[in-house]
Design a protein around this motif. Structure first.
Motif, PDB file in Angstrom:
ATOM      1  N   THR A 104       7.106 -12.423 -33.906  1.00 39.72           N
ATOM      2  CA  THR A 104       8.312 -12.246 -34.710  1.00 39.72           C
ATOM      3  C   THR A 104       9.508 -12.085 -33.766  1.00 39.72           C
ATOM      4  N   PRO A 105      10.719 -12.361 -34.249  1.00 38.35           N
ATOM      5  CA  PRO A 105      11.893 -12.150 -33.396  1.00 38.35           C
ATOM      6  C   PRO A 105      11.995 -10.712 -32.886  1.00 38.35           C
ATOM      7  N   GLU A 106      11.477  -9.772 -33.657  1.00 37.67           N
ATOM      8  CA  GLU A 106      11.520  -8.364 -33.243  1.00 37.67           C
ATOM      9  C   GLU A 106      10.512  -8.077 -32.134  1.00 37.67           C
ATOM     10  N   GLN A 107       9.364  -8.751 -32.175  1.00 44.68           N
ATOM     11  CA  GLN A 107       8.327  -8.538 -31.170  1.00 44.68           C
ATOM     12  C   GLN A 107       8.660  -9.191 -29.835  1.00 44.68           C
ATOM     13  N   GLU A 150      12.754 -18.030 -34.263  1.00 47.30           N
ATOM     14  CA  GLU A 150      13.699 -18.304 -35.348  1.00 47.30           C
ATOM     15  C   GLU A 150      13.609 -19.760 -35.811  1.00 47.30           C
ATOM     16  N   PRO A 165      11.201  -9.759 -27.617  1.00 45.61           N
ATOM     17  CA  PRO A 165      11.784  -9.167 -26.408  1.00 45.61           C
ATOM     18  C   PRO A 165      10.815  -8.269 -25.640  1.00 45.61           C
ATOM     19  N   GLN A 166      10.033  -7.493 -26.356  1.00 49.06           N
ATOM     20  CA  GLN A 166       9.076  -6.603 -25.690  1.00 49.06           C
ATOM     21  C   GLN A 166       7.984  -7.405 -24.982  1.00 49.06           C
TER      22      GLN A 166
END
Length: 209
Positions: A142-145, A115, A147-148
């Motif tokens: 990306t912020p979505e990627q 971010e 955590p995984q």
């Protein structure tokens, strides 16, 4: 009749010997390729794709064929991350002298704070450590990627309440050219000499093959 039986026994013995030798050679070859060197295999690194500071996507598996050091950081980290980066700079400099950095060894630094850590911010921070961008990748998922990726690599992250700081797992992973995890250097002060010895042990076996 006895002579025929003797020939069959002899043929069977030689056949068994050949099969046994093939199995032994195959097993040795597998152990050398999958677990060569003095370092144990601790698992298999998980692939991910993130954007490098040059704006191009980088897949971790696209770097197979190279020994890799992987670490996680963020640019406004008050102390641990800069120290790790400084140690990695020292390691890079020694590997450059050996002529292996970039072509046989790479460093992958992954931001924990996509971010705030935009590509320009990453590039400005990276420049402090005089990286050779042919072999040192500063990447932004990306912020979505993220955590995984963190889950797959066993990295914990938590924003410290009321601050911009992030509490996180501090470690550097050594991955061999086949994607095997060969060592984990925990903490913010990995020993450059030890890391270089470990890398050179993998390079020595690699060159022997």
């Amino acid at each position: 009749m006895f002579s025929l039986r003797k020939r069959w026994l002899k043929f069977g013995f030689y056949g068994f010997t050949v099969i046994l030798l093939i199995g032994i050679i195959g097993g040795i070859t597998y152990m050398i390729r999958a677990g060569g060197g003095t370092l144990p295999v601790a698992g298999q690194a998980t692939d991910f794709t993130a954007t490098n500071v040059d704006g191009k996507p980088v897949s971790f598996n696209s770097l197979d064929g190279k020994i890799r050091l992987v670490t996680f950081f963020y640019t406004h980290c008050p102390g641990p991350c800069p120290l790790v980066a400084f140690r990695l700079e020292q390691i890079q400099n020694e590997l450059q002298k050996e002529g292996v950095f970039g072509n046989k060894v790479a460093i992958v630094s992954v931001t924990l704070d996509p971010e705030h850590d935009t590509l320009p911010v990453l590039l400005k921070w990276a420049d402090r450590y005089h990286p050779d961008f042919q072999g040192w990748y500063f990447v932004r998922p990306t912020p979505e990627q993220l955590p995984q990726i963190l889950k797959a690599w066993g990295v914990q992250k938590q924003v410290v309440p009321g601050t911009v700081y992030i509490s996180h797992t501090i470690k550097t992973e050594l991955i061999d050219q086949n994607g095997n995890i060969r060592a984990t250097y925990s903490g913010d002060n990995p020993n450059p000499q030890q890391v270089e010895r470990d890398i050179n042990s993998l390079l020595a076996r690699w060159n022997w093959l």
